[in-house]
Write a protein that holds these residues in place. Structure first.
Motif, PDB file in Angstrom:
ATOM      1  N   TYR A 282      23.916 -23.135  16.784  1.00 46.65           N
ATOM      2  CA  TYR A 282      22.749 -22.436  18.361  1.00 46.65           C
ATOM      3  C   TYR A 282      22.621 -21.310  17.916  1.00 46.65           C
ATOM      4  O   TYR A 282      22.131 -20.028  18.918  1.00 46.65           O
ATOM      5  CB  TYR A 282      23.960 -22.759  19.211  1.00 46.65           C
ATOM      6  N   GLU A 283      22.514 -20.727  16.754  1.00 49.24           N
ATOM      7  CA  GLU A 283      21.992 -19.378  16.683  1.00 49.24           C
ATOM      8  C   GLU A 283      20.852 -19.021  15.807  1.00 49.24           C
ATOM      9  O   GLU A 283      20.162 -19.918  15.477  1.00 49.24           O
ATOM     10  CB  GLU A 283      22.810 -18.645  15.068  1.00 49.24           C
ATOM     11  N   LYS A 284      19.864 -18.557  16.958  1.00 49.66           N
ATOM     12  CA  LYS A 284      18.478 -18.787  16.397  1.00 49.66           C
ATOM     13  C   LYS A 284      17.947 -17.638  15.369  1.00 49.66           C
ATOM     14  O   LYS A 284      18.110 -16.439  15.387  1.00 49.66           O
ATOM     15  CB  LYS A 284      17.732 -18.496  18.196  1.00 49.66           C
ATOM     16  N   GLN A 285      17.638 -18.062  14.374  1.00 47.02           N
ATOM     17  CA  GLN A 285      17.025 -17.228  13.717  1.00 47.02           C
ATOM     18  C   GLN A 285      15.364 -17.086  13.903  1.00 47.02           C
ATOM     19  O   GLN A 285      14.432 -17.932  13.532  1.00 47.02           O
ATOM     20  CB  GLN A 285      17.201 -17.674  11.916  1.00 47.02           C
ATOM     21  N   TYR A 286      15.223 -15.207  13.206  1.00 48.12           N
ATOM     22  CA  TYR A 286      13.437 -15.694  12.819  1.00 48.12           C
ATOM     23  C   TYR A 286      12.763 -15.046  11.302  1.00 48.12           C
ATOM     24  O   TYR A 286      14.131 -14.883  10.653  1.00 48.12           O
ATOM     25  CB  TYR A 286      13.078 -14.079  14.224  1.00 48.12           C
ATOM     26  N   SER A 287      12.147 -14.864  11.125  1.00 44.84           N
ATOM     27  CA  SER A 287      11.852 -14.691  10.154  1.00 44.84           C
ATOM     28  C   SER A 287      10.250 -14.264   9.600  1.00 44.84           C
ATOM     29  O   SER A 287       9.075 -14.391  10.192  1.00 44.84           O
ATOM     30  CB  SER A 287      11.899 -15.892   8.655  1.00 44.84           C
ATOM     31  N   GLU A 288      10.039 -13.491   8.397  1.00 49.40           N
ATOM     32  CA  GLU A 288       8.645 -13.294   7.722  1.00 49.40           C
ATOM     33  C   GLU A 288       8.513 -13.663   6.329  1.00 49.40           C
ATOM     34  O   GLU A 288      10.147 -13.974   5.732  1.00 49.40           O
ATOM     35  CB  GLU A 288       8.024 -11.368   8.213  1.00 49.40           C
TER      36      GLU A 288
END
Length: 428
Positions: A282-288
């Motif tokens: 349930y841990e939302k991750q962002y990235s570039e």
């Protein structure tokens, strides 16, 4: 114009959570009027074909989403050329082509859209067929000034201006034009041989040196996360390719999880994602993501991997990682005058993925700094940039633009000033 839809879903998690101004699902008279009269604010306009880039949406910006009304795939069986619209995902393209025993060199992710092709398009089959952009025969769309166009690949009788337009669009289209559809070459569908193995850094260096000597029908790609996982692809086209594949299998280092398989098409490739430890579902991750380009590393492979090992020892979290994909072969021989992909000497494309927990500003800053520091550590080996992802919102955008287009950039900027004078599309 449509307001933000409740069911608007982007493939990219970060883009998904942006509070955008609104969405267009077609290039209608209202949108064209806003573009021509510079009424679209803030700029630039975001374009969504596959929805994998963080810049298919942005806070307060408008998004043009092609995924609903631009899904057509039409193969002309008389010449095996296919026309695809701007909302087609690459996995859908090759599944459709498979019905006709044809294929196209998509990348290692099938969920990408037209942006994959328009920014160059590096595939496990590129060493044999060239970049995805090299397969384009016609380009249709609208310039950043709102004017409609339709261009065919130049020939010896084409004017200098026609050749210039084509070169700009093939590799730099996102900066100057909105593309609605492309006509592409296709190829006969042939079976693939695949292998995968977990390797040590030393074993990966050995494999890289071997890969640079492989026939163009074979290529290597790998991911360095908590472990190093290497993958190989070989297209079979007669007995010689089977022999080459067998020779490769006999030579490469192997681990206990070494595995060999066959595939019908590139949709069956393992997607490059790290093996994560301890991440909540349930841990939302962002990235570039930042993609680099560089020439042969051959006998310097151990040196390069030592640098990467130091980088990985400093990574901000276990969701940040480094991958690489092999070029060369046919990608070196495509006509430079017809493409904005200027790195014809590129043999390797490593890319750096920095991740952070959604809405964690400190973690974001740390991950973006890690990407930039990693880039600085690798730039001597990989001086170029592949703009498969755009970052006009980040402070190193100008640096990546310079590395992507090199000496071609001044002419490109001049062209943009004429065809996107109001800056409707991402900046150069």
């Amino acid at each position: 114009m449509n307001n933000i839809d409740n069911d608007l879903i982007f493939q990219n998690t970060q883009a998904q959570d942006f509070n955008i101004a609104g969405i267009y699902k077609d290039i209608n008279s209202e949108l064209l009027e806003m573009i021509k009269n510079d009424l679209l604010h803030p700029k630039p306009l975001m374009i969504c074909g596959g929805g994998t880039s963080s810049q298919c949406a942005a806070k307060g910006h408008w998004t043009l989403d092609f995924r609903h009304r631009f899904q057509a795939i039409k193969l002309d069986t008389s010449n095996n050329q296919v026309v695809i619209e701007a909302g087609v995902r690459m996995e859908n393209l090759i599944e459709k082509l498979s019905d006709f025993n044809r294929t196209f060199p998509i990348g290692i992710s099938g969920v990408t859209g037209l942006g994959y092709i328009l920014t160059g398009g590096i595939s496990p089959l590129s060493r044999k067929y060239g970049l995805a952009i090299d397969q384009v025969l016609e380009i249709h769309g609208y310039w950043g000034n709102g004017n409609k166009f339709a261009l065919s690949k130049p020939n010896s009788s084409s004017s200098d201006q026609e050749k210039l337009k084509w070169k700009v669009l093939c590799g730099a289209a996102p900066f100057v034009a909105i593309i609605t559809h492309l006509k592409l070459k296709t190829y006969k569908l042939k079976p693939l041989g695949l292998w995968e193995s977990t390797l040590s850094s030393k074993q990966l260096a050995e494999t890289i040196e071997m890969a640079e000597k492989w026939p163009n029908s074979a290529s290597l790609y790998w991911i360095w996360g908590n472990t190093i996982k290497a993958y190989g692809v070989c297209e079979f086209d007669g007995e010689n390719n089977h022999e080459s594949f067998t020779k490769i299998l006999n030579q490469i280092p192997k681990s206990k999880d070494f595995n060999i398989s066959n595939a019908k098409n590139l949709n069956h490739l393992k997607r490059l994602k790290p093996q994560l430890i301890g991440q909540s579902l349930y841990e939302k991750q962002y990235s570039e993501v930042l993609g680099l380009l560089g020439p042969s590393i051959n006998k310097k492979a151990s040196d390069v991997l030592n640098v990467i090992e130091e980088i990985m020892n400093k990574r901000p979290n276990e969701n940040s990682y480094i991958c690489a994909q092999q070029l060369g072969g046919a990608t070196k021989y495509s006509t430079k005058e017809l493409s904005s992909f200027v790195h014809k000497d590129a043999i390797w494309k490593p890319w750096i993925t920095g991740s952070w927990k959604a809405n964690d500003i400190k973690s974001k800053e740390k991950s973006l700094l890690w990407i930039e520091n990693s880039w600085d550590s690798l730039k001597d080996y990989f001086p170029g940039v592949h703009l498969a992802q755009l970052h006009p919102h980040l402070n190193w955008h100008q640096k990546e633009i310079n590395a992507a287009f090199k000496e071609w950039l001044p002419k490109l900027r001049q062209f943009k000033s004429e065809y996107d004078p109001k800056g409707i599309l991402p900046p150069l």
